[in-house]
Motif scaffolding. Structure first.
Motif, mmCIF file in Angstrom:
data_model
loop_
_atom_site.group_PDB
_atom_site.id
_atom_site.type_symbol
_atom_site.label_atom_id
_atom_site.label_comp_id
_atom_site.label_asym_id
_atom_site.label_seq_id
_atom_site.Cartn_x
_atom_site.Cartn_y
_atom_site.Cartn_z
ATOM 1 N N GLY A 130 0.988 -1.217 -0.168
ATOM 2 C CA GLY A 130 0.205 -0.076 -0.044
ATOM 3 C C GLY A 130 0.307 1.046 -0.281
ATOM 4 N N ALA A 131 1.805 1.391 -0.308
ATOM 5 C CA ALA A 131 2.465 2.325 -0.237
ATOM 6 C C ALA A 131 3.536 2.673 -2.072
ATOM 7 C CB ALA A 131 4.734 2.282 0.000
ATOM 8 N N GLU A 132 2.279 3.514 -2.634
ATOM 9 C CA GLU A 132 2.924 4.106 -3.632
ATOM 10 C C GLU A 132 4.146 4.738 -4.149
ATOM 11 O OE1 GLU A 132 0.186 5.322 -8.165
ATOM 12 O OE2 GLU A 132 -0.194 5.392 -5.867
ATOM 13 N N VAL A 133 5.583 4.473 -4.548
ATOM 14 C CA VAL A 133 6.273 5.327 -5.036
ATOM 15 C C VAL A 133 6.087 7.106 -6.583
ATOM 16 C CG1 VAL A 133 8.459 5.700 -6.167
ATOM 17 C CG2 VAL A 133 7.664 3.952 -4.439
ATOM 18 N N THR A 134 5.906 7.694 -5.946
ATOM 19 C CA THR A 134 5.768 9.079 -6.321
ATOM 20 C C THR A 134 6.582 9.655 -7.197
ATOM 21 O OG1 THR A 134 5.296 10.296 -4.714
ATOM 22 C CG2 THR A 134 3.697 9.240 -5.245
ATOM 23 N N ARG A 135 7.424 9.512 -6.648
ATOM 24 C CA ARG A 135 9.033 10.573 -7.070
ATOM 25 C C ARG A 135 10.420 9.895 -6.734
ATOM 26 N NH1 ARG A 135 9.870 13.180 -11.518
ATOM 27 N NH2 ARG A 135 7.335 14.336 -10.853
ATOM 28 N N ILE A 136 10.838 9.558 -7.894
ATOM 29 C CA ILE A 136 12.180 8.919 -7.749
ATOM 30 C C ILE A 136 13.508 10.266 -7.008
ATOM 31 C CG2 ILE A 136 14.816 8.192 -8.301
ATOM 32 C CD1 ILE A 136 12.734 6.216 -9.869
ATOM 33 N N THR A 137 13.928 10.924 -5.623
ATOM 34 C CA THR A 137 14.559 11.826 -5.863
ATOM 35 C C THR A 137 16.181 11.753 -5.916
ATOM 36 O OG1 THR A 137 14.644 11.091 -2.583
ATOM 37 C CG2 THR A 137 12.962 12.717 -3.889
ATOM 38 N N THR A 138 16.570 12.840 -6.070
ATOM 39 C CA THR A 138 17.882 13.241 -5.858
ATOM 40 C C THR A 138 18.433 13.654 -5.410
ATOM 41 O OG1 THR A 138 18.840 14.334 -8.181
ATOM 42 C CG2 THR A 138 17.783 11.953 -9.179
ATOM 43 N N ASP A 139 19.754 14.317 -5.165
ATOM 44 C CA ASP A 139 20.624 15.321 -5.130
ATOM 45 C C ASP A 139 21.008 16.588 -5.717
ATOM 46 O OD1 ASP A 139 22.244 14.851 -6.607
ATOM 47 O OD2 ASP A 139 23.818 14.801 -5.144
ATOM 48 N N ALA A 140 20.333 16.977 -6.939
ATOM 49 C CA ALA A 140 20.083 17.504 -7.579
ATOM 50 C C ALA A 140 18.768 18.149 -7.808
ATOM 51 C CB ALA A 140 20.754 17.085 -8.988
ATOM 52 N N PRO A 141 17.713 19.220 -7.643
ATOM 53 C CA PRO A 141 16.665 19.229 -8.067
ATOM 54 C C PRO A 141 16.289 19.799 -8.619
ATOM 55 C CG PRO A 141 17.758 20.378 -6.335
ATOM 56 C CD PRO A 141 18.963 19.768 -6.432
ATOM 57 N N SER A 142 15.160 18.833 -9.351
ATOM 58 C CA SER A 142 14.763 19.087 -10.704
ATOM 59 C C SER A 142 13.997 20.600 -10.880
ATOM 60 C CB SER A 142 14.081 17.878 -10.728
ATOM 61 O OG SER A 142 12.397 18.085 -10.355
#
Length: 564
Positions: free
Chosen positions: A267-279
């Motif tokens: 029941g855990a929907e991933v919505t974004r992969i995050t990085t050290d460089a802001p999109s």
């Protein structure tokens, strides 16, 4: 991190305090397998799954004493399963109860009075082919000898690699590969349809040699002849069935992953992969990465984790990670979980790719026995080219009649249906088109889906000689292309993944690593090496090798020890 979603607790066994923090997106067989392998290797692994059950497309549906597999149903390449379980410290004998099928499957041909029985035995296959077409026995013996050689070379050199480094390609140029190079080149240049037409003339025999193309999400005239290796698996090797259904494979792999320390959250929907460089989206104030920004090192961006939404409360969470492995649909991962500037495979890439077919699945609980059907039955139309054209070239047109697949697991497994009843799983290939609609219970799906189901039931009734089949149905559930899109984020609602055409096989299928983000890996049927449960297990092992920096092109030693 503590969420409201259902979490499977990892075992108390140490999972390597010195290992990396790794998040796996998706708990299909590839996600569970890579989580288990990496946990066993000493990493701290969290699996985030949007559904309420592990398995992904290898799903399960239970109602009124019936238990249906809603995905894979052919157990092929048994040595791949055995190898994976041995890597995890066990065996298929300990984890599963396998039974060889006899016959392996039954083939019904349009306008033919009697079906053909196929057994996974070389001499029996030679006998059947010769009985249908004089001279075909000798030719199929040569065909299957070539298929076995090609399969062995592929397994040793082309499957257990991510093609992620020049060393991977250099190691392919060993003595065995070079010895087979002329034959492999010949098989790559020709189509499976071309090779089959050179081998036999009878329509049914050509279809027996060509139908594995559907397992590869394509059609015989677009699949390279190299894939004749698939015929070795069902005509000469082994077709088996795990008692309890294919969900028992998922349960076994899930247990191994959790047992080695992986934490699995449902029941855990991933919505974004995050990085050290802001999109660009994050720089405009979006939530993804707002809590994870830090000084960006020179060069490429580095993954920092994922944001995910709790299905029960709607709350947003951030899970930090040193690596992220997406076992979700690659199109979804690239186009929905990353900003445009971070995508290795943007929409323009997918516009040039060939999707696999969609499908309407029909799950039927039937009163009384159905001896007319084998565990696996294939029903082939006479004009196959027209059938495939409706699926791949003319979206929106449903084949009529269709070539369909029927699985009757209750022939082998009494636990999948109540006493005195049968369990049928029917797969009708259609175009990958979400417009065909969703399925439903008892005829309650979209009109297009239910029309396909009605047509399939009538076809089975006529071709197999079961005149009262429709009247004996006590449970009916349908699943359409729109369900695959909604439930699994499947690109265009396809049932399998990108088709194995020449341009979408081996290293041309895609990378297992992001080109723009360090620490982001891909896994599963939509990437290398391809479609099917065995390929997903190999994909998981390839990610493990990638994390280790192992550029070898064969399976890992089963002791689990590193090479060198």
């Amino acid at each position: 991190m503590t969420g409201d979603s259902r979490e499977r607790r990892a075992s108390a066994a140490p999972c390597g305090a010195g290992g990396e923090r790794i998040v796996v997106v998706g708990a299909g067989i590839a996600g569970l397998a890579v989580a288990g392998l990496l946990s066993r290797d000493g990493h701290r692994v969290t699996v985030l799954e949007r559904g309420e059950r592990c398995g992904g497309r290898a799903g399960r549906y239970e109602v009124d004493g019936f238990r249906f597999d809603t995905g894979p149903s052919w157990y092929l390449m048994p040595e791949v399963f055995e190898h994976f379980f041995r890597l995890m410290g066990t065996s298929t004998g300990e984890a599963l109860r396998l039974e060889a099928l006899d016959p392996a499957y039954r083939v019904f041909g349009e306008n033919y009075d009697e079906p053909l029985e196929i057994r996974s035995d070389l001499e029996e296959t030679v006998r059947v082919f010769e009985s249908v077409e004089p001279g075909a026995g000798k030719r199929i013996r040569r065909y299957l000898a070539s298929a076995e050689r090609t399969y062995r070379v592929a397994a040793r050199h082309f499957l257990y690699t991510s093609y992620g480094s020049p060393a991977s390609f250099l190691q392919l140029l060993d003595r065995e590969v070079l010895a087979h190079l002329p034959q492999l080149a010949y098989q790559l240049l020709g189509s499976l349809r071309w090779l089959n037409h050179r081998t036999v003339r009878d329509t049914r025999l050509r279809q027996i040699l060509g139908y594995p193309a559907v397992f590869l999400a394509t059609q015989p005239r677009r699949a390279p002849a190299l894939y004749h290796l698939m015929s070795y698996l069902d005509l000469a090797d082994s077709v088996q069935y795990p008692q309890g259904g294919f969900s028992t494979i998922i349960d076994a792999v899930e247990d191994l992953a959790a047992g080695h320390g992986a934490r699995i959250t449902l029941g855990a929907e991933v919505t974004r992969i995050t990085t050290d460089a802001p999109s660009p989206e994050e720089r405009r104030g979006g939530p993804a990465g707002a809590r994870t920004r830090r000084r960006r090192p020179r060069g490429r961006a580095r993954v920092t984790g994922v944001t995910w939404r709790d299905s029960s409360s709607g709350r947003e969470h951030h899970e930090p990670a040193d690596r992220v492995i997406s076992a979700a649909d690659l199109h979804h991962t690239e186009t929905q979980l990353l900003s445009r500037s971070q995508q290795t495979y943007p929409e323009r890439y997918w516009a040039r790719r060939q999707t696999g077919p969609g499908a309407v699945l029909v799950l039927l609980g039937v009163r009384g026995e159905l001896p007319e059907l084998a565990h696996h039955s294939l029903m082939f139309t006479e004009d196959w080219d027209e059938n495939f054209a409706a699926i791949f070239d003319q979206p929106g047109r449903i084949p009529d009649p269709a070539s369909i697949y029927v699985c009757r697991p209750s022939m082998t497994d009494p636990t999948v249906a109540p006493e005195g009843h049968e369990n049928l799983f029917v797969l009708v290939p259609v175009a990958a088109d979400v417009g065909i609609g969703h399925g439903g219970d008892d005829g309650g799906g979209a009109a297009g889906v239910e029309d396909v189901a009605d047509q399939a039931i009538r076809q089975i009734s006529r071709w197999a000689g079961i005149p009262d089949l429709e009247q004996r149905v006590v449970v009916r559930r349908t699943i359409g292309p729109a369900d695959f899109a909604a439930d699994y984020n499947a690109w265009r609602g396809n049932v399998l993944g990108p088709g194995h055409t020449l341009r979408q096989s081996a290293f041309l299928r895609g990378r297992m690593r992001s080109r723009t983000i360090d620490g982001l890996h891909y896994c599963g049927s939509t990437t290398v090496p391809g479609i099917g449960l065995p390929m997903c297990l190999i994909s998981a092992e390839n990610v493990l090798k990638d994390v280790r920096g192992d550029t070898s092109t064969g399976p890992l030693p089963e002791s689990g020890e590193r090479r060198g």
